[in-house]
Design a protein around this motif. Structure first.
Motif, PDB file in Angstrom:
ATOM      1  N   GLU A 146       0.761  -1.284  -0.152  1.00 44.62           N
ATOM      2  CA  GLU A 146       0.146  -0.069  -0.079  1.00 44.62           C
ATOM      3  C   GLU A 146       0.973   1.282   0.064  1.00 44.62           C
ATOM      4  O   GLU A 146       0.642   2.468  -0.571  1.00 44.62           O
ATOM      5  N   VAL A 147       1.888   1.273   0.821  1.00 51.68           N
ATOM      6  CA  VAL A 147       2.850   2.353   0.894  1.00 51.68           C
ATOM      7  C   VAL A 147       3.511   2.764  -0.437  1.00 51.68           C
ATOM      8  O   VAL A 147       3.753   3.592  -0.778  1.00 51.68           O
ATOM      9  N   CYS A 148       4.131   1.481  -0.946  1.00 47.65           N
ATOM     10  CA  CYS A 148       4.496   1.574  -2.365  1.00 47.65           C
ATOM     11  C   CYS A 148       3.784   1.892  -3.344  1.00 47.65           C
ATOM     12  O   CYS A 148       4.261   2.768  -4.212  1.00 47.65           O
ATOM     13  N   GLU A 149       2.415   1.514  -3.398  1.00 44.84           N
ATOM     14  CA  GLU A 149       1.672   2.109  -4.641  1.00 44.84           C
ATOM     15  C   GLU A 149       1.385   3.589  -4.350  1.00 44.84           C
ATOM     16  O   GLU A 149       1.245   4.146  -5.349  1.00 44.84           O
ATOM     17  N   ASN A 150       1.304   3.759  -3.069  1.00 44.06           N
ATOM     18  CA  ASN A 150       0.910   5.486  -2.896  1.00 44.06           C
ATOM     19  C   ASN A 150       2.254   6.198  -3.357  1.00 44.06           C
ATOM     20  O   ASN A 150       1.843   7.232  -4.068  1.00 44.06           O
ATOM     21  N   TYR A 151       3.255   5.715  -3.080  1.00 44.57           N
ATOM     22  CA  TYR A 151       4.487   6.374  -3.512  1.00 44.57           C
ATOM     23  C   TYR A 151       4.614   6.489  -5.122  1.00 44.57           C
ATOM     24  O   TYR A 151       4.870   7.449  -5.867  1.00 44.57           O
ATOM     25  N   PHE A 152       4.456   5.161  -5.718  1.00 51.54           N
ATOM     26  CA  PHE A 152       4.510   5.096  -7.085  1.00 51.54           C
ATOM     27  C   PHE A 152       3.469   6.093  -7.832  1.00 51.54           C
ATOM     28  O   PHE A 152       3.846   6.505  -8.715  1.00 51.54           O
ATOM     29  N   LYS A 153       2.409   5.838  -7.368  1.00 49.25           N
ATOM     30  CA  LYS A 153       1.370   6.781  -7.954  1.00 49.25           C
ATOM     31  C   LYS A 153       1.426   8.346  -7.625  1.00 49.25           C
ATOM     32  O   LYS A 153       1.246   8.848  -8.771  1.00 49.25           O
ATOM     33  N   ASP A 154       1.910   8.717  -6.485  1.00 49.11           N
ATOM     34  CA  ASP A 154       2.163   9.974  -6.254  1.00 49.11           C
ATOM     35  C   ASP A 154       3.260  10.689  -7.159  1.00 49.11           C
ATOM     36  O   ASP A 154       3.083  11.692  -8.159  1.00 49.11           O
ATOM     37  N   VAL A 155       4.358   9.951  -7.274  1.00 48.81           N
ATOM     38  CA  VAL A 155       5.617  10.363  -8.017  1.00 48.81           C
ATOM     39  C   VAL A 155       5.261  10.197  -9.540  1.00 48.81           C
ATOM     40  O   VAL A 155       5.428  10.895 -10.640  1.00 48.81           O
ATOM     41  N   GLY A 156       4.556   9.089  -9.967  1.00 48.28           N
ATOM     42  CA  GLY A 156       4.109   8.853 -11.241  1.00 48.28           C
ATOM     43  C   GLY A 156       3.255   9.822 -11.940  1.00 48.28           C
ATOM     44  O   GLY A 156       3.128  10.648 -13.097  1.00 48.28           O
ATOM     45  N   THR A 157       2.162  10.232 -10.964  1.00 45.32           N
ATOM     46  CA  THR A 157       1.112  11.116 -11.495  1.00 45.32           C
ATOM     47  C   THR A 157       1.736  12.684 -11.740  1.00 45.32           C
ATOM     48  O   THR A 157       1.673  13.309 -12.570  1.00 45.32           O
ATOM     49  N   LYS A 158       2.799  13.104 -10.825  1.00 49.82           N
ATOM     50  CA  LYS A 158       3.490  14.255 -10.930  1.00 49.82           C
ATOM     51  C   LYS A 158       4.360  14.445 -12.264  1.00 49.82           C
ATOM     52  O   LYS A 158       4.106  15.596 -12.783  1.00 49.82           O
ATOM     53  N   ILE A 159       5.126  13.462 -12.266  1.00 51.64           N
ATOM     54  CA  ILE A 159       5.756  13.434 -13.729  1.00 51.64           C
ATOM     55  C   ILE A 159       4.693  13.528 -14.921  1.00 51.64           C
ATOM     56  O   ILE A 159       4.892  14.043 -15.726  1.00 51.64           O
ATOM     57  N   ALA A 160       3.690  12.519 -14.810  1.00 53.56           N
ATOM     58  CA  ALA A 160       2.668  12.619 -16.143  1.00 53.56           C
ATOM     59  C   ALA A 160       2.109  13.965 -16.090  1.00 53.56           C
ATOM     60  O   ALA A 160       1.874  14.378 -17.307  1.00 53.56           O
ATOM     61  N   ASP A 161       1.915  14.607 -15.075  1.00 50.74           N
ATOM     62  CA  ASP A 161       1.137  15.987 -15.312  1.00 50.74           C
ATOM     63  C   ASP A 161       2.236  16.862 -15.955  1.00 50.74           C
ATOM     64  O   ASP A 161       1.687  17.677 -17.017  1.00 50.74           O
ATOM     65  N   ARG A 162       3.438  16.822 -15.768  1.00 45.36           N
ATOM     66  CA  ARG A 162       4.501  17.603 -16.681  1.00 45.36           C
ATOM     67  C   ARG A 162       4.425  17.076 -18.115  1.00 45.36           C
ATOM     68  O   ARG A 162       4.635  17.919 -19.029  1.00 45.36           O
ATOM     69  N   ILE A 163       4.574  15.795 -18.169  1.00 43.73           N
ATOM     70  CA  ILE A 163       4.524  15.493 -19.580  1.00 43.73           C
ATOM     71  C   ILE A 163       3.273  15.773 -20.310  1.00 43.73           C
ATOM     72  O   ILE A 163       3.355  16.291 -21.581  1.00 43.73           O
ATOM     73  N   ILE A 164       2.033  15.558 -19.906  1.00 47.15           N
ATOM     74  CA  ILE A 164       0.892  16.006 -20.389  1.00 47.15           C
ATOM     75  C   ILE A 164       0.879  17.437 -20.745  1.00 47.15           C
ATOM     76  O   ILE A 164       0.397  17.826 -21.922  1.00 47.15           O
ATOM     77  N   GLU A 165       1.375  18.144 -20.002  1.00 49.73           N
ATOM     78  CA  GLU A 165       1.452  19.616 -20.184  1.00 49.73           C
ATOM     79  C   GLU A 165       2.076  20.187 -21.313  1.00 49.73           C
ATOM     80  O   GLU A 165       1.800  21.195 -21.864  1.00 49.73           O
ATOM     81  N   HIS A 166       3.075  19.201 -21.481  1.00 48.13           N
ATOM     82  CA  HIS A 166       4.006  19.490 -22.460  1.00 48.13           C
ATOM     83  C   HIS A 166       4.088  18.563 -23.648  1.00 48.13           C
ATOM     84  O   HIS A 166       5.192  18.290 -24.346  1.00 48.13           O
ATOM     85  N   GLU A 167       2.887  17.965 -23.931  1.00 51.23           N
ATOM     86  CA  GLU A 167       2.990  16.882 -24.882  1.00 51.23           C
ATOM     87  C   GLU A 167       3.590  17.196 -26.182  1.00 51.23           C
ATOM     88  O   GLU A 167       4.065  16.423 -26.951  1.00 51.23           O
ATOM     89  N   HIS A 168       3.424  18.378 -26.796  1.00 43.78           N
ATOM     90  CA  HIS A 168       3.686  18.639 -28.188  1.00 43.78           C
ATOM     91  C   HIS A 168       5.221  19.069 -28.240  1.00 43.78           C
ATOM     92  O   HIS A 168       5.655  19.085 -29.267  1.00 43.78           O
ATOM     93  N   GLU A 169       5.853  19.208 -27.269  1.00 41.68           N
ATOM     94  CA  GLU A 169       7.321  19.490 -27.002  1.00 41.68           C
ATOM     95  C   GLU A 169       8.219  18.187 -27.114  1.00 41.68           C
ATOM     96  O   GLU A 169       9.441  18.343 -26.778  1.00 41.68           O
ATOM     97  N   LEU A 170       7.657  17.158 -26.725  1.00 47.16           N
ATOM     98  CA  LEU A 170       8.007  16.064 -26.184  1.00 47.16           C
ATOM     99  C   LEU A 170       8.002  15.015 -27.494  1.00 47.16           C
ATOM    100  O   LEU A 170       7.226  14.649 -27.907  1.00 47.16           O
ATOM    101  N   ASN A 171       9.243  14.293 -27.661  1.00 48.95           N
ATOM    102  CA  ASN A 171       9.237  13.315 -28.733  1.00 48.95           C
ATOM    103  C   ASN A 171       9.295  11.791 -28.194  1.00 48.95           C
ATOM    104  O   ASN A 171      10.316  10.885 -28.534  1.00 48.95           O
ATOM    105  N   ILE A 172       8.499  11.464 -27.287  1.00 44.75           N
ATOM    106  CA  ILE A 172       8.465  10.278 -26.568  1.00 44.75           C
ATOM    107  C   ILE A 172       7.404   9.371 -26.858  1.00 44.75           C
ATOM    108  O   ILE A 172       7.345   8.388 -26.193  1.00 44.75           O
ATOM    109  N   TRP A 173       6.603   9.784 -28.001  1.00 44.95           N
ATOM    110  CA  TRP A 173       5.302   9.093 -28.150  1.00 44.95           C
ATOM    111  C   TRP A 173       5.314   7.752 -29.104  1.00 44.95           C
ATOM    112  O   TRP A 173       6.223   8.221 -30.060  1.00 44.95           O
ATOM    113  N   ILE A 174       4.372   7.001 -29.005  1.00 39.68           N
ATOM    114  CA  ILE A 174       4.345   6.260 -29.859  1.00 39.68           C
ATOM    115  C   ILE A 174       3.595   6.338 -31.174  1.00 39.68           C
ATOM    116  O   ILE A 174       2.529   7.357 -30.956  1.00 39.68           O
ATOM    117  N   ASP A 175       4.229   6.345 -32.239  1.00 37.53           N
ATOM    118  CA  ASP A 175       3.439   6.942 -33.712  1.00 37.53           C
ATOM    119  C   ASP A 175       2.121   6.260 -34.036  1.00 37.53           C
ATOM    120  O   ASP A 175       2.256   5.071 -33.685  1.00 37.53           O
TER     121      ASP A 175
END
Length: 210
Positions: A181-210
């Motif tokens: 439970e603790v691990c999943e909370n950590y993974f979710k918190d960190v992953g969500t915060k990184i995801a928010d930045r990726i989503i915010e800048h989706e058009h400037e990042l070259n990380i997507w599956i074509d």
């Protein structure tokens, strides 16, 4: 254990390699070669959270095969000795190569695992460090992570440090299998915060599956 952490297969679960992926990717992972398990134990569940958040909001997937992965210098213990760090022939070529690659390819997200790897990257990027490896601990890395997310700049290389071990209530969980439970909370918190930045800048990042 939640299916969020389970992963039946991922290119990132393959046998550890010194280097893999594409340097031109805007997403880099740098790890301490003494602790290769962080790639599977920490990054994979975080990546699953990122993929989930990104898909829900953008209907896109990150191309995991091109994420650039590098296991750092052969003896990262030398990082703790400032004089050896800049003079040891054992790591000079690796350091020079990594610094040149960062300047050439300019990754947008440079994710590190653990204190020594983060300090090494700081020294490479800043040609030195005032704090040194003894300054860093899990609590400090957590603060640095929050700072890197808050000050995220898509026009720069953002150094995003992650602890090598999951921490809760200011204590290390040496065996975090005992509390998913603790691990999943950590993974979710960190992953969500990184995801928010990726989503915010989706058009400037070259990380997507074509």
């Amino acid at each position: 254990m939640s299916s969020l952490v389970l992963n039946t297969y991922s290119p990132l679960v393959d046998k550890i390699k010194t280097e893999s992926g594409d340097r031109s990717s805007h997403l880099w992972l740098l790890v301490n070669p003494n602790y290769p398990a962080v790639r599977n134990d920490i990054w994979v569940p975080i990546l699953e959270v990122i993929q989930d958040q990104v898909y829900r909001k953008l209907k896109k997937r990150i191309e995991t095969r091109t994420i650039y992965f590098k296991s750092m210098v052969s003896d990262i213990g030398l990082v703790s000795n400032a004089s050896q760090f800049w003079s040891s022939s054992e790591i000079t070529d690796d350091i020079i190569s990594l610094k040149e690659s960062i300047l050439e390819y300019r990754p947008k997200l440079l994710i590190t695992f653990g204190t020594l790897t983060y300090e090494l990257v700081n020294r490479i990027c800043e040609s030195g460090s005032e704090k040194g490896t003894k300054y860093w601990n899990s609590a400090n890395l957590e603060c640095e992570f929050e700072k890197s997310i808050a000050n995220f700049d898509i026009n720069s290389t953002n150094r995003i440090p992650l602890p090598r071990r999951v921490m809760t209530r200011r204590k290390f969980m040496e065996d975090y299998d005992s509390s998913w439970e603790v691990c999943e909370n950590y993974f979710k918190d960190v992953g969500t915060k990184i995801a928010d930045r990726i989503i915010e800048h989706e058009h400037e990042l070259n990380i997507w599956i074509d």
